[in-house]
Design a protein around this motif. Structure first.
Motif, PDB file in Angstrom:
ATOM      1  N   LEU A  42       0.832  -1.188   0.000  1.00  0.00           N
ATOM      2  CA  LEU A  42       0.000   0.000   0.000  1.00  0.00           C
ATOM      3  C   LEU A  42       0.869   1.241   0.000  1.00  0.00           C
ATOM      4  N   TYR A  86      -2.583   5.720   0.969  1.00  0.00           N
ATOM      5  CA  TYR A  86      -3.558   4.856   1.636  1.00  0.00           C
ATOM      6  C   TYR A  86      -3.524   5.080   3.140  1.00  0.00           C
ATOM      7  N   TYR A 132      -7.908   3.139   7.928  1.00  0.00           N
ATOM      8  CA  TYR A 132      -7.108   1.945   7.717  1.00  0.00           C
ATOM      9  C   TYR A 132      -6.770   1.290   9.055  1.00  0.00           C
ATOM     10  N   LYS A 150      -8.904  -7.287   4.123  1.00  0.00           N
ATOM     11  CA  LYS A 150      -9.064  -5.870   4.445  1.00  0.00           C
ATOM     12  C   LYS A 150      -8.008  -5.423   5.444  1.00  0.00           C
ATOM     13  N   GLY A 186      -4.730  -5.126   3.747  1.00  0.00           N
ATOM     14  CA  GLY A 186      -4.719  -4.296   2.557  1.00  0.00           C
ATOM     15  C   GLY A 186      -4.508  -5.055   1.265  1.00  0.00           C
ATOM     16  N   LEU A 215      -5.934  -5.774  -1.713  1.00  0.00           N
ATOM     17  CA  LEU A 215      -7.076  -5.254  -2.440  1.00  0.00           C
ATOM     18  C   LEU A 215      -7.624  -6.222  -3.488  1.00  0.00           C
ATOM     19  N   ARG A 229       1.374  -3.767  11.489  1.00  0.00           N
ATOM     20  CA  ARG A 229       0.521  -3.516  10.324  1.00  0.00           C
ATOM     21  C   ARG A 229       1.271  -2.718   9.255  1.00  0.00           C
ATOM     22  N   THR A 232       2.307  -4.195   5.371  1.00  0.00           N
ATOM     23  CA  THR A 232       1.436  -3.741   4.283  1.00  0.00           C
ATOM     24  C   THR A 232       2.014  -2.640   3.406  1.00  0.00           C
ATOM     25  N   HIS A 233       2.824  -1.769   3.957  1.00  0.00           N
ATOM     26  CA  HIS A 233       3.246  -0.592   3.197  1.00  0.00           C
ATOM     27  C   HIS A 233       4.204  -0.980   2.071  1.00  0.00           C
TER      28      HIS A 233
END
Length: 332
Positions: A52, A56, A62, A171, A174, A176, A256, A260-261
């Protein structure tokens, strides 16, 4: 009173099979380990987990579940009270390094005295003892989710409840496009030694204003959420350091973030390769892929490695959190 408030019932007959282990379901990956870990060759794997982008994370929704289990009436105890609790329960880092076990101490805030404690060793030990159980607890949650994910993947048909759980995790992480391989790559722990080192660096071993006022252990930024504006920031600066109700929500948000990033997709891919090749998650290797965590880049990596080595933080990578409930015991 402190003991009554903090202590979770200790299981006397503690067996190895009650501890959550990091054992993974084996696969048949034939990936050449050294070749894949080469930074140049990692490029061709990056499309697996795009991650992400920063935009985002500008949406605080989030992190909508980050504060779900955070109490609103948590108490801040003094350093003296916390140290008394630790002495009465024989919680010290010498024993932890020897037994590889630690009790779950749900300490919500760092004591105000962190900024004035005399003696570097004393301050470091108190900081580690406070955040170690919190990191282990959040890592355990990820381990349990990962175990459930593998169980679902090994089934030919999934129930409606399992499909709802997967959608929730897509979700949360992340994902998608609801790609299961991406979810598997992202749903994993962060080595304890690495988490402690980053918390130490970002907070100055617990004495920073962000840590004491906002329970922020990892210096994560927010553009739209609740946070603390850095001192000396330009007037037109819009970012703030994200604040949290309690320390453990900061740990949860940190996991998190790394999971995710897009800035940390190489970190996740190398971690996945280590898993696929039956290797331990080595913080001294994985830290090489966190150059984007701070503006100082490679210098940031050098500092983290120094913190890990000088403080023997890898001793805590195989430490286990003692289970505090029947539910936790029954999951393995």
């Amino acid at each position: 009173l402190i003991l009554i408030f903090f202590l979770i019932p200790i299981i006397v007959e503690f067996k190895k099979n009650t501890i959550i282990t990091s054992k993974e379901i084996e696969n048949n990956s034939k990936t050449n380990f050294e070749k894949v870990l080469d930074k140049k060759n990692l490029k061709k794997f990056e499309s697996t987990d795009e991650g992400l982008g920063t935009e985002y994370f500008e949406d605080i929704e989030y992190f909508e579940d980050i504060h779900d289990d955070a109490p609103d009436d948590s108490v801040r105890f003094s350093a003296q009270e916390i140290e008394k609790l630790f002495r009465e329960t024989d919680y010290n880092l010498i024993n932890v390094r020897k037994t590889k076990l630690v009790q779950p101490f749900p300490i919500a805030h760092l004591p105000e005295e962190m900024k004035i404690i005399q003696g570097t060793k004393k301050k470091k030990n108190l900081f580690i003892k406070i955040i170690l159980p919190l990191i282990l607890e959040e890592n355990n949650k990820v381990k349990l989710d990962r175990k459930k994910l593998f169980a679902i993947l090994n089934k030919s048909n999934n129930s409606a409840a399992e499909k709802r759980w997967l959608n929730q995790k897509f979700k949360q992480y992340g994902v998608l496009n609801k790609d299961l391989l991406t979810l598997k790559i992202r749903m994993d722990i962060v080595p304890v030694s690495l988490a402690i080192a980053q918390a130490a660096k970002e907070t100055g071993w617990g004495k920073s204003r962000f840590a004491l006022e906002g329970n922020a252990l990892f210096g994560q930024w927010t553009w739209s959420g609740e946070g603390i504006k850095p001192a000396g920031a330009d007037a037109d600066t819009t970012h703030k350091v994200m604040k949290f109700k309690v320390l453990k929500t900061s740990v949860k948000a940190y996991l998190r973030n790394l999971n995710t990033h897009s800035s940390y997709k190489r970190f996740r891919l190398v971690r996945a390769v280590l898993r696929d090749n039956g290797k331990n998650l080595d913080s001294m290797l994985l830290v090489n892929y966190l150059d984007k965590y701070a503006a100082t880049g490679e210098q940031y990596i050098i500092i983290l490695k120094k913190i890990i080595k000088q403080n023997n933080l890898k001793d805590f990578d195989d430490v286990q959190l003692m289970p505090s409930s029947i539910q936790l015991k029954s999951l393995i």
